[in-house]
Design a protein around this motif. Structure first.
Motif, PDB file in Angstrom:
ATOM      1  N   GLN A 144      -9.859 -18.880  -6.615  1.00 50.04           N
ATOM      2  CA  GLN A 144      -9.860 -17.573  -5.965  1.00 50.04           C
ATOM      3  C   GLN A 144      -9.938 -16.453  -6.999  1.00 50.04           C
ATOM      4  O   GLN A 144     -10.674 -15.474  -6.833  1.00 50.04           O
ATOM      5  N   HIS A 147     -16.679 -21.572  -4.316  1.00 46.56           N
ATOM      6  CA  HIS A 147     -16.592 -21.737  -2.866  1.00 46.56           C
ATOM      7  C   HIS A 147     -16.507 -23.220  -2.488  1.00 46.56           C
ATOM      8  O   HIS A 147     -15.787 -23.590  -1.544  1.00 46.56           O
ATOM      9  N   LEU A 189     -13.136 -24.519  -2.891  1.00 45.43           N
ATOM     10  CA  LEU A 189     -12.246 -23.984  -1.853  1.00 45.43           C
ATOM     11  C   LEU A 189     -12.643 -24.458  -0.464  1.00 45.43           C
ATOM     12  O   LEU A 189     -12.098 -23.992   0.535  1.00 45.43           O
ATOM     13  N   SER A 190     -13.630 -25.382  -0.401  1.00 46.08           N
ATOM     14  CA  SER A 190     -14.133 -25.918   0.867  1.00 46.08           C
ATOM     15  C   SER A 190     -14.734 -24.841   1.756  1.00 46.08           C
ATOM     16  O   SER A 190     -14.742 -24.967   2.976  1.00 46.08           O
ATOM     17  N   GLU A 191     -15.261 -23.780   1.149  1.00 46.16           N
ATOM     18  CA  GLU A 191     -15.941 -22.715   1.894  1.00 46.16           C
ATOM     19  C   GLU A 191     -17.445 -22.952   1.773  1.00 46.16           C
ATOM     20  O   GLU A 191     -18.162 -22.273   1.036  1.00 46.16           O
ATOM     21  N   GLU A 214     -20.078 -22.709   3.822  1.00 53.38           N
ATOM     22  CA  GLU A 214     -21.089 -21.761   4.291  1.00 53.38           C
ATOM     23  C   GLU A 214     -21.331 -20.688   3.234  1.00 53.38           C
ATOM     24  O   GLU A 214     -22.473 -20.335   2.933  1.00 53.38           O
ATOM     25  N   ASN A 215     -20.243 -20.178   2.652  1.00 54.80           N
ATOM     26  CA  ASN A 215     -20.381 -19.204   1.572  1.00 54.80           C
ATOM     27  C   ASN A 215     -21.055 -19.817   0.350  1.00 54.80           C
ATOM     28  O   ASN A 215     -21.823 -19.153  -0.347  1.00 54.80           O
ATOM     29  N   GLN A 270     -18.681 -29.440   6.255  1.00 52.61           N
ATOM     30  CA  GLN A 270     -18.121 -28.499   7.220  1.00 52.61           C
ATOM     31  C   GLN A 270     -16.972 -27.728   6.594  1.00 52.61           C
ATOM     32  O   GLN A 270     -16.317 -28.189   5.666  1.00 52.61           O
ATOM     33  N   GLU A 271     -16.715 -26.536   7.116  1.00 49.24           N
ATOM     34  CA  GLU A 271     -15.639 -25.700   6.595  1.00 49.24           C
ATOM     35  C   GLU A 271     -14.285 -26.397   6.725  1.00 49.24           C
ATOM     36  O   GLU A 271     -14.027 -27.130   7.682  1.00 49.24           O
ATOM     37  N   GLN A 272     -13.410 -26.124   5.742  1.00 54.02           N
ATOM     38  CA  GLN A 272     -12.027 -26.590   5.736  1.00 54.02           C
ATOM     39  C   GLN A 272     -11.886 -28.103   5.617  1.00 54.02           C
ATOM     40  O   GLN A 272     -10.828 -28.655   5.871  1.00 54.02           O
TER      41      GLN A 272
END
Length: 508
Positions: A357, A385, A388-390, A392-393, A421-423
């Motif tokens: 982050q 990203h 952080l498992s983000e 899409e970003n 997939q996110e998260q």
């Protein structure tokens, strides 16, 4: 302290020239005049002190800019030609609108994404400048493919679509108009053609059809049906101001979020005041009395103006700490360098510490007009990203990186997270080791692998003030050269523009 316009330092060359020309005149007067000119040039470089970045809330519309790049856009009835006029208008639109997000696509018989939704004006302007019409050979336009892709690029209820076109070659656009209305697209048609039309240039003069007749391309007003039925507008010619006013009128809150803004404290007035004082001393008796202190004064100013040279110890210490795996110490040393490269290297150290982050926040503060460097920043942001498992970003950042400069590593990473997939946890070193590249963020100029593995394809190939850059020569990248008048998009992008189909999951 840093300089926002360091190119003005080149003007210092006039000082020795002035000294040589004025050697026969009164020394004290000329010395003070040199001091005055020096401080005046220093004020033009805009010296600043960086303040702590702040987060600013923002919202705006999703605007998809669709450019017809078919062969007919080479017609010259809109000077200098239709496509060049479109590119100029596109740059003016994104430069004057800092509130909305813009996406860019090119379409002929198929549509291809050139940039996903972004607020990065530098990236978009680079795209417009790099589009080389001589590489586009497709004759014909299919507007439906552009509308379908525009609908996929935004999740907004009513995204704004701006079509820069000469009208295409269809007799009716009823189907496209019905689609735009059904899908909630508000379409603005920017008509880049005249009723009289124009011939199309070719290697043998003017383009001819199969029967040997000269082809004349004129406007096709049938396409206006799309704008009328979707609640949009038709704009005549490359009128960027009219497009901007339409976007302003139709604006809605399609997205909301925060952006990091770097603020500066301007210091230009200090050298400007000193320049005025030196100018006054040049024509008074007081200046003659204190002229003996001129040489020490110039030496002091010279040290201040070249404060960047004092960053060398921090660069060396930061590079040494990084290469020995002491990333916390490395981040501390790099944090003392107030430059874009210094922030890039500090973010790389934070990444290796697992502070994704913090690294991401640092990367977001970096501002640069160098396409290759920006590509590396986006690539490193994507890696953060992913950690952080983000996803899409991460995909958006990788697309931006590939847009500016194609690299196999970014392409490989984009393929590796295509279905993520996110998260959901993604262990890059174990679960996806066979797909996701092990290349990771790293300070610019590093030549050795760190203890924790993972060399980096992100090494800087241009001269910079980053760690380890001293003593290294800049290497030219064969894909892009800042000395060229026009940078080309990748051959893959032109291949997709010219063909009649496009793989939707890999539009680049």
């Amino acid at each position: 302290m840093s300089l926002l316009s360091p190119l003005w330092l080149i003007a210092l060359i006039i000082l020795p020239l002035y000294l040589w020309g004025a050697r026969r005149y009164r020394w004290h007067r000329q010395a003070w005049m040199m001091v005055s000119v020096f401080f005046l040039i220093l004020s033009l470089t805009r010296p600043v002190l960086s303040e702590k970045p702040i987060s600013v809330e923002e919202s705006g519309s999703d605007v998809i800019l669709a450019v017809d790049v078919s062969y007919s856009m080479r017609a010259t009835d809109i000077a200098p030609n239709r496509l060049e006029a479109a590119k100029k208008a596109l740059s003016e639109i994104v430069r004057s609108d800092s509130r909305d997000r813009f996406a860019v696509m090119a379409h002929t018989t198929s549509a291809i994404v050139l940039s996903p939704l972004t607020k990065d004006t530098e990236l978009l302007e680079y795209l417009f400048a790099s589009l080389d019409e001589s590489q586009i050979i497709t004759k014909g336009t299919e507007v439906m493919s552009a509308l379908e892709l525009a609908r996929k690029m935004s999740h907004a209820q009513h995204p704004l679509v701006v079509l820069f076109t000469d009208g295409g070659d269809e007799l009716s656009y009823e189907e496209e108009a019905a689609y735009a209305e059904e899908k909630g697209l508000r379409v603005c048609i920017v008509m880049l053609a005249t009723s009289g039309g124009s011939t199309l240039p070719s290697e043998n003069g003017s383009l001819k059809d199969e029967e040997g007749h000269i082809v004349v391309s004129s406007r096709n007003d049938a396409i206006n049906t799309i704008a009328e039925q979707s609640g949009g507008k038709v704009i005549e010619g490359a009128d960027a101001e009219a497009v901007r006013e339409w976007i302003e009128r139709e604006r809605s809150e399609d997205f909301a979020g925060e952006s990091t803004v770097t603020r500066y404290s301007e210091l230009f007035y200090f050298p400007l005041v000193l320049a005025l004082i030196a100018f006054v001393l040049a024509y008074t008796s007081v200046g003659e009395k204190v002229s003996k202190s001129l040489i020490p004064l110039l030496a002091l100013v010279g040290i201040s103006a070249n404060a960047g040279l004092l960053d060398y110890p921090y660069q060396t210490l930061g590079s040494y700490a990084y290469s020995h795996g002491n990333y916390e110490r490395s981040a501390q040393w790099y944090g003392r360098i107030d430059s874009e490269r210094g922030r890039f290297n500090r973010a790389a150290s934070l990444y290796k510490m697992g502070k994704y982050q913090d690294a991401l926040a640092m990367y977001r503060t970096i501002r640069s007009e160098e396409p290759l460097f920006k590509s590396k920043v986006f690539y490193n942001m994507a890696n953060c990203h992913i950690r952080l498992s983000e996803f899409e970003n991460a995909r958006t950042a990788l697309l931006k990186s590939l847009t500016l400069s194609y690299t196999p590593q970014a392409d490989q990473n984009l393929r590796a997270i295509a279905g993520a997939q996110e998260q959901k946890s993604l262990n890059v070193r174990k679960e996806k080791k066979d797909q996701f590249t092990s290349d990771e963020n790293k300070p610019t100029g590093e030549g050795k692998k760190s203890k924790e593995g993972g060399g980096s394809n992100m090494q800087s190939d241009i001269a910079s003030s980053g760690a380890g850059d001293a003593g290294k020569k800049a290497q030219a990248d064969p894909r892009f050269s800042t000395s060229q008048g026009k940078a080309a998009l990748s051959s893959k992008q032109y291949e997709l523009i010219n063909q009649r189909s496009v793989h939707e999951t890999k539009p680049w």
